[in-house]
Motif scaffolding. Structure first.
Motif, short mmCIF file in Angstrom:
data_model
loop_
_atom_site.label_atom_id
_atom_site.label_comp_id
_atom_site.label_asym_id
_atom_site.label_seq_id
_atom_site.Cartn_x
_atom_site.Cartn_y
_atom_site.Cartn_z
N LYS A 1 0.83 -1.21 0.00
CA LYS A 1 0.00 0.00 0.00
C LYS A 1 0.87 1.25 0.00
N TRP A 2 1.92 1.26 0.82
CA TRP A 2 2.81 2.42 0.88
C TRP A 2 3.44 2.70 -0.48
N LEU A 3 3.91 1.64 -1.15
CA LEU A 3 4.53 1.81 -2.47
C LEU A 3 3.52 2.34 -3.50
N GLN A 4 2.29 1.84 -3.43
CA GLN A 4 1.27 2.29 -4.36
C GLN A 4 0.91 3.76 -4.14
N GLU A 5 0.92 4.19 -2.90
CA GLU A 5 0.54 5.57 -2.57
C GLU A 5 1.70 6.55 -2.69
N ASN A 6 2.94 6.09 -2.44
CA ASN A 6 4.08 7.00 -2.37
C ASN A 6 5.13 6.81 -3.45
N GLY A 7 5.01 5.75 -4.22
CA GLY A 7 6.00 5.47 -5.25
C GLY A 7 7.14 4.63 -4.71
N PHE A 8 8.02 4.28 -5.62
CA PHE A 8 9.13 3.38 -5.31
C PHE A 8 10.41 4.18 -5.08
N PRO A 9 11.21 3.79 -4.09
CA PRO A 9 12.51 4.44 -3.94
C PRO A 9 13.37 4.17 -5.17
N ASP A 10 14.27 5.08 -5.46
CA ASP A 10 15.11 4.96 -6.66
C ASP A 10 16.57 4.87 -6.24
N PHE A 11 17.19 3.75 -6.56
CA PHE A 11 18.59 3.54 -6.24
C PHE A 11 19.47 3.63 -7.48
N THR A 12 18.90 4.09 -8.60
CA THR A 12 19.65 4.20 -9.85
C THR A 12 20.86 5.12 -9.65
N ASP A 13 22.00 4.67 -10.11
CA ASP A 13 23.26 5.44 -10.07
C ASP A 13 23.78 5.68 -8.65
N ALA A 14 23.19 5.03 -7.65
CA ALA A 14 23.70 5.17 -6.29
C ALA A 14 24.91 4.27 -6.10
N THR A 15 25.84 4.72 -5.29
CA THR A 15 27.00 3.92 -4.92
C THR A 15 26.73 3.35 -3.53
N VAL A 16 27.00 2.07 -3.37
CA VAL A 16 26.69 1.40 -2.11
C VAL A 16 27.97 0.80 -1.53
N GLU A 17 28.15 1.01 -0.22
CA GLU A 17 29.26 0.41 0.53
C GLU A 17 28.67 -0.35 1.70
N PHE A 18 29.25 -1.52 2.00
CA PHE A 18 28.78 -2.35 3.10
C PHE A 18 29.87 -2.57 4.14
N SER A 19 29.46 -2.68 5.40
CA SER A 19 30.37 -3.12 6.45
C SER A 19 30.43 -4.64 6.41
N ASP A 20 31.27 -5.20 7.25
CA ASP A 20 31.27 -6.66 7.41
C ASP A 20 29.97 -7.08 8.05
N ILE A 21 29.56 -8.31 7.79
CA ILE A 21 28.31 -8.82 8.37
C ILE A 21 28.58 -9.38 9.76
N SER A 22 27.61 -9.21 10.65
CA SER A 22 27.69 -9.72 12.01
C SER A 22 26.43 -10.50 12.33
N GLU A 23 26.56 -11.50 13.18
CA GLU A 23 25.39 -12.27 13.60
C GLU A 23 24.91 -11.72 14.94
N THR A 24 23.59 -11.44 15.04
CA THR A 24 23.04 -10.91 16.28
C THR A 24 22.35 -12.00 17.08
N ASP A 25 21.78 -12.94 16.39
CA ASP A 25 21.00 -14.00 17.02
C ASP A 25 21.06 -15.19 16.09
N SER A 26 20.51 -16.29 16.51
CA SER A 26 20.47 -17.46 15.65
C SER A 26 19.76 -17.11 14.35
N ASN A 27 20.47 -17.19 13.26
CA ASN A 27 19.94 -16.94 11.91
C ASN A 27 19.51 -15.49 11.67
N LEU A 28 19.96 -14.56 12.48
CA LEU A 28 19.69 -13.15 12.22
C LEU A 28 21.02 -12.42 12.19
N PHE A 29 21.26 -11.72 11.09
CA PHE A 29 22.51 -11.05 10.83
C PHE A 29 22.23 -9.58 10.52
N TYR A 30 23.27 -8.76 10.58
CA TYR A 30 23.11 -7.38 10.15
C TYR A 30 24.42 -6.88 9.55
#
Length: 131
Positions: A69-98
């Motif tokens: 519903k939010w996407l239909q009412e507000n539109g889609f975010p646009d990540f075109t031409d964005a540069t993305v950097e990630f940190s290392d992944i960490s586990e917070t709980d069993s099978n949950l990571f961030y």
């Protein structure tokens, strides 16, 4: 569309590509609404029974419908031409990571997100994004 969920980063890129493609089915397939429901219920000000599968399933379905519903009412975010950097992944709980993500747009605007993901042994899925 063909999306890839073999690494945490590819799962995030797939979600962002689905947003760029305005592909609601791809967006839904990139997310783990059950994990998102558990996180939200666990962090709520009220205490919920996290072993109540019906509550978790209903909350997950509500989250999915709310996103659509939010996407239909507000539109889609646009990540075109964005540069993305990630940190290392960490586990917070069993099978949950961030991991942390920095998105930089061509105009210099940037955002930081903490992205929680799950791994079912085969595929990574995005659970919830904290901006």
């Amino acid at each position: 569309m063909n999306y890839n969920y073999d690494t945490p980063q590819n799962a995030i890129f797939s979600l962002e590509s689905a947003y760029n493609n305005k592909d609601i089915e791809g967006i839904i397939n990139s997310k783990d609404f059950i994990a998102e429901a558990k996180i939200i219920l666990e962090n709520a000000s009220c205490e919920y029974d996290l072993s109540d599968n019906e509550l978790i399933s209903e909350t997950a379905e509500l989250l999915k419908l709310t996103l659509i519903k939010w996407l239909q009412e507000n539109g889609f975010p646009d990540f075109t031409d964005a540069t993305v950097e990630f940190s290392d992944i960490s586990e917070t709980d069993s099978n949950l990571f961030y991991l942390n993500e920095k998105i930089t747009y061509p105009d210099g605007t940037f955002y930081y997100n903490k992205i929680f993901l799950t791994f079912n042994g085969v595929e990574w899925k995005v659970a919830i994004i904290e901006e």
